[in-house]
Every structure is written in structure tokens, then in C-alpha cells.
Design a protein around this motif. Structure first.
Motif, PDB file in Angstrom:
ATOM      1  N   UNK A   1     -53.556  15.216 -12.565  1.00  0.00           N
ATOM      2  CA  UNK A   1     -54.261  16.344 -11.968  1.00  0.00           C
ATOM      3  C   UNK A   1     -55.752  16.211 -12.242  1.00  0.00           C
ATOM      4  N   UNK A   2     -56.082  15.700 -13.448  1.00  0.00           N
ATOM      5  CA  UNK A   2     -57.478  15.461 -13.796  1.00  0.00           C
ATOM      6  C   UNK A   2     -57.750  13.964 -13.758  1.00  0.00           C
ATOM      7  N   UNK A   3     -59.041  13.639 -13.605  1.00  0.00           N
ATOM      8  CA  UNK A   3     -59.438  12.237 -13.653  1.00  0.00           C
ATOM      9  C   UNK A   3     -59.203  11.680 -15.046  1.00  0.00           C
ATOM     10  N   UNK A   4     -59.155  10.382 -15.197  1.00  0.00           N
ATOM     11  CA  UNK A   4     -58.818   9.756 -16.469  1.00  0.00           C
ATOM     12  C   UNK A   4     -59.729  10.181 -17.609  1.00  0.00           C
ATOM     13  N   UNK A   5     -61.048  10.224 -17.358  1.00  0.00           N
ATOM     14  CA  UNK A   5     -61.988  10.560 -18.416  1.00  0.00           C
ATOM     15  C   UNK A   5     -61.795  11.985 -18.915  1.00  0.00           C
ATOM     16  N   UNK A   6     -61.655  12.919 -17.969  1.00  0.00           N
ATOM     17  CA  UNK A   6     -61.507  14.299 -18.352  1.00  0.00           C
ATOM     18  C   UNK A   6     -60.123  14.580 -18.903  1.00  0.00           C
TER      19      UNK A   6
ATOM     20  N   UNK B   1     -64.299  18.265 -10.434  1.00  0.00           N
ATOM     21  CA  UNK B   1     -63.916  16.852 -10.530  1.00  0.00           C
ATOM     22  C   UNK B   1     -62.403  16.666 -10.656  1.00  0.00           C
ATOM     23  N   UNK B   2     -61.670  17.746 -10.830  1.00  0.00           N
ATOM     24  CA  UNK B   2     -60.216  17.657 -10.973  1.00  0.00           C
ATOM     25  C   UNK B   2     -59.550  17.478  -9.613  1.00  0.00           C
ATOM     26  N   UNK B   3     -58.249  17.295  -9.652  1.00  0.00           N
ATOM     27  CA  UNK B   3     -57.481  17.149  -8.410  1.00  0.00           C
ATOM     28  C   UNK B   3     -56.849  18.468  -7.972  1.00  0.00           C
TER      29      UNK B   3
ATOM     30  N   UNK C   1     -57.716  27.573  -6.338  1.00  0.00           N
ATOM     31  CA  UNK C   1     -58.154  27.949  -7.682  1.00  0.00           C
ATOM     32  C   UNK C   1     -59.623  28.352  -7.644  1.00  0.00           C
ATOM     33  N   UNK C   2     -59.931  29.535  -8.155  1.00  0.00           N
ATOM     34  CA  UNK C   2     -61.306  30.010  -8.218  1.00  0.00           C
ATOM     35  C   UNK C   2     -61.711  30.303  -9.652  1.00  0.00           C
TER      36      UNK C   2
END
Length: 339
Positions: free
Chosen positions: A330-335, A199-201, A174-175
Motif C-alpha cells: 500500500x505504501x512505497x518501499x521507503x515509507x 506518495x502512498x497507494x 481517503x481525506x
């Protein structure tokens, strides 16, 4: 499987739309519902031999024109062909919709008729772009001129899923399309989107520049709809006009003409790769159903390929995959909470 096709949408409707639908039925062994003026459609259908069990007609008394304000027209013209197409999906009478009509109307009708997938703030139009190494997916290419950073992250997630399911890429790169590779480049929207994506996965490779699109540096390229639409249409125009300029140069003397004939005979593969008709249509990702938006100047070939794209999206359960993945890690908990 049954695909609803807006028979009245597009520069060459209903002639090319119907021709493409007939071709799609023969090639892909599915059912098509042609939506629009019943008399005009049946008159055109009479020119073809086809399986009567695989093509049906649903009457719609109205058409949304290209010069109409989409949001107003979709609400006012409840019996327009594009609105009726989406209603068929909502009522379970069709599995997907294909339209070459007004992009704004197609998007508005799908949003109004199907709604958004929970967790997606804004849908995005995703377009396949040929590259030196294969193909990449560019989104958004016109649904959202103004975006927030979280919208770009959601686009990236949807693009990631589409690239895996439809394009067969195991770990899509992903870009983020920007004016430079540095994290601090671009306006605040892109700086913050870069931070969230980093910060995502997702397999985020950072910023890429316009010249990197066709080099194949990324499999999924994310941007706002204003930028994406300019890039898409510039690319279409460049490909078309370069081919024209080359042909003009090759006509300058008889010796070059002979060589050109041989070159262009062998260059059919290149023409096919840069012809938008080969890709058919762009999925509107994020709505709660399969909606394929085709080029306004789509011919029969483009419509047949758009129906194929719709079929693939239904078979691969793209909507279900987006719905499930948006709630996974896919994203961290906060985001993730921000989505």
C-alpha cells in the motif's frame, strides 16, 4: 461466534447492557458472555425469556469507574469486567469484546490483553459519521491526542480496510482533515502526513475541511484523536440540539403544531440516521482482536447494535485484513519501512 460484553460498563449498566445483549442474541443468532457481578447479572437476566444456551455469565469481582486513571486501573484491577472480557478473547473463549465503560480503560485493557497488530504503532478509534451521500469513517476519535505523521498514515490504511470490508466501498476515498485544502496548510504533523499519504497507494484525495465531512467528499477521514474527538462530540451535540430547537419552534402555534406532527411522522428516517445508537459502537482498530467501544450513555438499542458491529468485524476478518495489508505494498518501499 461468541461476543464478550462488559455488563458493568456504561451509565446504565447493568440494566440496559443486559437488555441489549438479550436483544442482540435474538436478532443476530450468536452467543453472548456477560461479564461482571454474577449476582447482579443473573438477577437482571431473570426478567427476560431467552435461549439459555446462547447467554452465559462470567463473574468479575471489580469494576473500573469513569473517574479512575485508566492505565493504573487496568493494571491494578485484573479482575475488572473489561479486563476479564479481553482475557476471554486472549484465551480463545470469546471472539470479540463490547464495552460502554471508560474509553481509556477499554482501550488500555485491549492493548494490554490483546496487544497491537505488528506494524501498527498506535490503535485508533473509528466512528461512522452520516453524510449527505451516505456515511464516512472518521479516525482517530479519541485514542491518541498526540500523533506522528506515520500514525496518521497507519490510521488511513486501517480505515481504508474497514471501509472496504465493513462499509462495502470498493475504492474508499481517503481525506486528511485540515484547516485548508492546500498541501502546506496546518502544523508540521499534517503537512508531513499529507506528503506520506500522497506518495502512498491509497486513494488519497488530499486535505478536506470540517465543513466537507458531512458533504460526503471522503469515505475515510483521518486526524489525530484530539481533533477527532472534538469533531465527533460537536456533531453529536449539534444533531441533538438542532432537533430540540426545531421542536420548540414548531410548538409556537396550533397551526404549526399540526403541520409539525405530519413532518415528524415522515422524518423518522432522518432521526435514525443521526442517532448514535443506530451505529452501536466504534471499533478500536490496530489491536490484535476485535474490540468495540460504545458510548457511555448507550441504551439497549446501542448495545445490540454494538454486538452486531462486533459480529460483522469477526465475520469479515478485519484484524486479519489489517495484519495482511500493513505488510503489503500500500505504501512505497521507503515509507513502508518506516511502519
Amino acid at each position: 461466534m461468541k461476543i464478550a460484553v462488559d455488563a458493568m460498563g456504561g451509565d446504565y449498566a447493568p440494566v440496559e447492557i443486559i437488555k441489549g445483549a438479550v436483544e442482540a442474541v435474538k436478532l443476530h443468532k450468536l452467543e453472548v458472555v456477560l461479564v461482571g457481578d454474577h449476582a447482579a447479572i443473573t438477577k437482571e437476566l431473570a426478567k427476560y425469556a431467552y435461549d439459555k444456551n446462547l447467554i452465559s455469565v462470567v463473574h468479575a469481582s471489580e469494576v473500573i469507574r469513569m473517574d479512575e486513571a485508566p492505565a493504573v486501573a487496568v493494571r491494578k484491577k485484573r479482575d475488572s469486567s473489561i479486563v476479564v472480557c479481553n482475557r476471554l478473547i486472549k484465551e480463545g473463549q470469546a471472539d470479540a469484546v463490547v464495552s460502554a465503560g471508560s474509553t481509556g480503560a477499554a482501550m488500555g485493557a485491549s492493548l494490554l490483553g490483546l496487544g497491537r497488530i505488528k506494524g501498527i504503532d498506535r490503535p485508533a478509534i473509528a466512528s461512522i459519521i452520516p453524510t449527505l451521500t451516505g456515511y464516512c469513517l472518521l479516525l482517530d476519535v479519541g485514542a491518541n491526542a498526540e500523533c506522528k505523521p506515520v500514525n496518521l498514515v497507519q490510521f488511513a490504511i486501517m480505515g481504508h480496510i474497514y471501509a472496504k470490508k465493513i462499509m462495502g466501498i470498493a475504492q474508499p476515498r481517503v481525506g486528511l482533515l485540515n484547516i485548508g485544502e492546500e498541501e502546506s496548510k496546518g502544523k508540521e504533523l499534517y503537512v508531513e502526513a499529507h506528503r506520506l499519504l500522497k506518495e502512498s497507494k491509497l486513494n488519497f484525495i488530499g486535505n478536506i475541511e470540517g465543513r466537507d465531512i458531512t458533504r460526503g467528499r471522503a469515505d475515510v477521514i483521518v486526524c489525530d484523536g484530539f481533533v477527532g474527538n472534538v469533531v465527533l462530540k460537536f456533531g453529536e451535540g449539534l444533531a441533538r440540539d438542532l432537533m430540540w430547537m426545531i421542536k420548540q419552534e414548531l410548538k409556537k402555534n396550533i397551526f404549526v403544531k399540526v403541520g409539525a406532527a405530519l413532518v415528524f411522522t415522515q422524518a423518522k428516517g432522518l432521526k435514525k440516521r443521526i442517532d448514535y445508537a443506530e451505529y452501536g459502537g466504534a471499533p478500536l482498530l490496530g489491536v490484535n482482536g476485535i474490540s468495540i467501544i460504545s458510548h457511555g450513555s448507550s441504551d439497549a438499542k446501542a448495545i445490540a447494535n454494538a454486538v452486531r458491529v462486533a459480529k460483522e468485524c469477526v465475520e469479515k476478518k478485519v484484524v486479519d485484513c489489517i495484519r495482511d495489508s500493513i505488510h503489503e505494498t500500500i505504501l512505497g518501499d521507503d515509507e513502508h519501512a518506516r511502519i
